[in-house]
Motif scaffolding. Structure first.
Motif, PDB file in Angstrom:
ATOM      1  N   LYS A 147      43.184  56.197  -0.609  1.00  0.00           N
ATOM      2  CA  LYS A 147      44.648  55.376   0.199  1.00  0.00           C
ATOM      3  C   LYS A 147      43.745  54.055   0.861  1.00  0.00           C
ATOM      4  N   GLU A 148      43.221  54.464   1.877  1.00  0.00           N
ATOM      5  CA  GLU A 148      43.603  53.283   3.301  1.00  0.00           C
ATOM      6  C   GLU A 148      42.662  52.356   2.407  1.00  0.00           C
ATOM      7  N   GLN A 149      41.636  52.712   1.920  1.00  0.00           N
ATOM      8  CA  GLN A 149      40.965  51.937   1.236  1.00  0.00           C
ATOM      9  C   GLN A 149      41.403  50.455  -0.019  1.00  0.00           C
ATOM     10  N   VAL A 150      42.360  51.091  -0.189  1.00  0.00           N
ATOM     11  CA  VAL A 150      42.971  49.981  -1.363  1.00  0.00           C
ATOM     12  C   VAL A 150      43.915  49.498  -0.516  1.00  0.00           C
ATOM     13  N   ALA A 151      44.252  50.164   0.271  1.00  0.00           N
ATOM     14  CA  ALA A 151      45.818  49.531   0.808  1.00  0.00           C
ATOM     15  C   ALA A 151      45.516  48.346   1.382  1.00  0.00           C
ATOM     16  N   ALA A 152      44.044  47.838   2.037  1.00  0.00           N
ATOM     17  CA  ALA A 152      43.891  47.760   3.027  1.00  0.00           C
ATOM     18  C   ALA A 152      43.597  46.135   1.938  1.00  0.00           C
ATOM     19  N   GLU A 153      42.659  46.101   1.117  1.00  0.00           N
ATOM     20  CA  GLU A 153      42.305  45.708  -0.032  1.00  0.00           C
ATOM     21  C   GLU A 153      43.675  44.864  -0.579  1.00  0.00           C
ATOM     22  N   MET A 154      44.470  45.850  -0.703  1.00  0.00           N
ATOM     23  CA  MET A 154      46.144  45.161  -1.495  1.00  0.00           C
ATOM     24  C   MET A 154      46.616  43.957  -0.433  1.00  0.00           C
ATOM     25  N   ARG A 155      46.453  44.536   0.492  1.00  0.00           N
ATOM     26  CA  ARG A 155      47.318  43.561   2.023  1.00  0.00           C
ATOM     27  C   ARG A 155      46.651  42.894   2.260  1.00  0.00           C
ATOM     28  N   ARG A 156      45.326  42.721   1.435  1.00  0.00           N
ATOM     29  CA  ARG A 156      44.531  41.251   2.222  1.00  0.00           C
ATOM     30  C   ARG A 156      44.733  40.416   1.293  1.00  0.00           C
ATOM     31  N   ARG A 157      45.137  40.857  -0.605  1.00  0.00           N
ATOM     32  CA  ARG A 157      44.511  39.890  -1.480  1.00  0.00           C
ATOM     33  C   ARG A 157      46.493  39.702  -1.536  1.00  0.00           C
ATOM     34  N   ASP A 158      47.672  40.432  -1.020  1.00  0.00           N
ATOM     35  CA  ASP A 158      48.791  39.849  -0.915  1.00  0.00           C
ATOM     36  C   ASP A 158      49.878  41.373   0.010  1.00  0.00           C
ATOM     37  N   LEU A 159      50.400  40.153   0.769  1.00  0.00           N
ATOM     38  CA  LEU A 159      51.056  40.227   1.927  1.00  0.00           C
ATOM     39  C   LEU A 159      51.893  41.413   1.713  1.00  0.00           C
ATOM     40  N   GLU A 160      53.069  41.233   0.160  1.00  0.00           N
ATOM     41  CA  GLU A 160      53.901  41.922   0.431  1.00  0.00           C
ATOM     42  C   GLU A 160      53.497  42.605  -0.794  1.00  0.00           C
ATOM     43  N   TRP A 161      52.792  43.003  -0.930  1.00  0.00           N
ATOM     44  CA  TRP A 161      53.077  44.852  -1.505  1.00  0.00           C
ATOM     45  C   TRP A 161      53.221  45.802  -1.397  1.00  0.00           C
ATOM     46  N   ARG A 162      52.862  45.790   0.071  1.00  0.00           N
ATOM     47  CA  ARG A 162      53.364  47.213   1.095  1.00  0.00           C
ATOM     48  C   ARG A 162      54.817  47.077   0.645  1.00  0.00           C
ATOM     49  N   GLY A 163      55.344  46.412   0.640  1.00  0.00           N
ATOM     50  CA  GLY A 163      56.944  46.466   1.286  1.00  0.00           C
ATOM     51  C   GLY A 163      57.521  46.493  -0.628  1.00  0.00           C
ATOM     52  N   ARG A 164      56.583  46.508  -1.479  1.00  0.00           N
ATOM     53  CA  ARG A 164      57.165  46.734  -3.050  1.00  0.00           C
ATOM     54  C   ARG A 164      56.603  47.753  -3.017  1.00  0.00           C
ATOM     55  N   THR A 165      56.244  48.993  -2.997  1.00  0.00           N
ATOM     56  CA  THR A 165      55.456  50.174  -2.952  1.00  0.00           C
ATOM     57  C   THR A 165      55.825  51.274  -2.030  1.00  0.00           C
ATOM     58  N   LYS A 166      56.109  50.705  -1.261  1.00  0.00           N
ATOM     59  CA  LYS A 166      56.167  52.097  -0.079  1.00  0.00           C
ATOM     60  C   LYS A 166      56.798  53.128  -1.237  1.00  0.00           C
ATOM     61  N   ASN A 167      57.698  53.038  -1.311  1.00  0.00           N
ATOM     62  CA  ASN A 167      58.702  53.725  -1.712  1.00  0.00           C
ATOM     63  C   ASN A 167      58.515  55.138  -2.987  1.00  0.00           C
ATOM     64  N   HIS A 168      57.798  54.435  -3.654  1.00  0.00           N
ATOM     65  CA  HIS A 168      57.040  54.785  -4.872  1.00  0.00           C
ATOM     66  C   HIS A 168      56.591  56.294  -4.606  1.00  0.00           C
ATOM     67  N   ASN A 169      55.418  56.779  -3.513  1.00  0.00           N
ATOM     68  CA  ASN A 169      55.503  58.355  -3.117  1.00  0.00           C
ATOM     69  C   ASN A 169      56.421  58.953  -1.576  1.00  0.00           C
ATOM     70  N   SER A 170      57.937  57.958  -1.695  1.00  0.00           N
ATOM     71  CA  SER A 170      58.719  58.760  -0.779  1.00  0.00           C
ATOM     72  C   SER A 170      58.779  59.776  -0.516  1.00  0.00           C
ATOM     73  N   ASP A 171      59.491  60.741  -0.314  1.00  0.00           N
ATOM     74  CA  ASP A 171      60.674  61.907   0.158  1.00  0.00           C
ATOM     75  C   ASP A 171      61.651  61.779  -1.178  1.00  0.00           C
ATOM     76  N   ASP A 172      62.369  60.376  -0.603  1.00  0.00           N
ATOM     77  CA  ASP A 172      63.292  59.959  -2.130  1.00  0.00           C
ATOM     78  C   ASP A 172      63.267  60.410  -3.757  1.00  0.00           C
ATOM     79  N   ASN A 173      62.038  59.739  -3.923  1.00  0.00           N
ATOM     80  CA  ASN A 173      61.165  60.416  -5.507  1.00  0.00           C
ATOM     81  C   ASN A 173      61.285  61.737  -5.871  1.00  0.00           C
ATOM     82  N   LEU A 174      60.557  62.120  -4.129  1.00  0.00           N
ATOM     83  CA  LEU A 174      59.673  63.660  -4.231  1.00  0.00           C
ATOM     84  C   LEU A 174      61.676  64.400  -5.362  1.00  0.00           C
ATOM     85  N   VAL A 175      62.754  64.268  -4.349  1.00  0.00           N
ATOM     86  CA  VAL A 175      63.528  64.910  -4.559  1.00  0.00           C
ATOM     87  C   VAL A 175      64.772  64.160  -5.429  1.00  0.00           C
ATOM     88  N   ARG A 176      63.880  63.340  -6.068  1.00  0.00           N
ATOM     89  CA  ARG A 176      64.426  62.308  -7.627  1.00  0.00           C
ATOM     90  C   ARG A 176      63.569  63.336  -8.407  1.00  0.00           C
TER      91      ARG A 176
END
Length: 209
Positions: A147-176
């Motif tokens: 997870k950290e390896q992918v995140a580091a490489e994606m941040r290097r390639r796309d600084l906005e990636w974390r903002g677009r995906t941070k809610n994917h594995n969230s508690d809100d989605n778990l509840v949903r």
């Protein structure tokens, strides 16, 4: 959602590549299954399904609603030499074009976040499972290190990636997803998240009609 298919596949092929064999091995171990029929839902370029075919005797369907993605998956099937075990299948998860009770193992990594009707999708997945079949649906990375390896490489390639995906594995989605599972009427399921991601498990009991 509009998708740049070549760019999406490039990321899957280059950045997420180490994740798929790890997840395939984990799913194989957790399911206790290694033969029969496997459905890779929202398969993209087919990397998870092809990884599963490489370590099992499954016949694997690479299933996606994007014809362009399935063209890439078809090319990958040929380049990996798995034509005898893997084939593509077009359709939507809310209306899977397979018979009732035809799948031993269903899996999906990363597509659940984009499904329009989770209750209907979960019902369809349950419908196509054989008695004793199981499904793993989520967005895990296999390990926190990956997870950290992918995140580091994606941040290097796309600084906005974390903002677009941070809610994917969230508690809100778990509840949903838990709410959709309750509404679905499926009798046996689980939904959980940890540091590596979020997963829904659906089981069809061996004595289910």
């Amino acid at each position: 959602m509009e998708m740049n298919v070549p760019e999406f596949d490039k990321i899957a092929r280059e950045v997420f590549a180490p994740v798929y064999p790890v997840l395939a091995s984990q799913i194989k171990e957790k399911s206790g299954k290694a033969r029969g029929t496997c459905l890779d839902i929202g398969c993209g370029g087919g990397y998870l399904g092809i990884a599963m075919a490489g370590i099992t005797d499954f016949k694997v369907y690479l299933f996606d609603q994007s014809q362009e993605m399935l063209q890439i998956a078809s090319q990958n099937i040929v380049s990996r030499g798995v034509q005898d075990k893997v084939q593509t299948l077009w359709g939507d998860v809310q209306e899977i074009p397979l018979e009732d009770g035809s799948i031993d193992l269903a899996m999906s990594r990363g597509s659940v976040f984009f499904w329009k009707d989770h209750c209907k999708a979960f019902q369809e997945i349950y419908r196509v499972l054989k008695p004793g079949g199981i499904a793993f649906i989520g967005g895990g990375f296999g390990s926190n290190e990956l997870k950290e390896q992918v995140a580091a490489e994606m941040r290097r390639r796309d600084l906005e990636w974390r903002g677009r995906t941070k809610n994917h594995n969230s508690d809100d989605n778990l509840v949903r997803y838990r709410s959709a599972l309750r509404q679905s009427g499926i009798p046996s399921y689980d939904a959980a998240r940890n540091e590596t991601g979020l997963w829904v498990t659906i089981r069809r009991e061996a004595n289910a009609l």
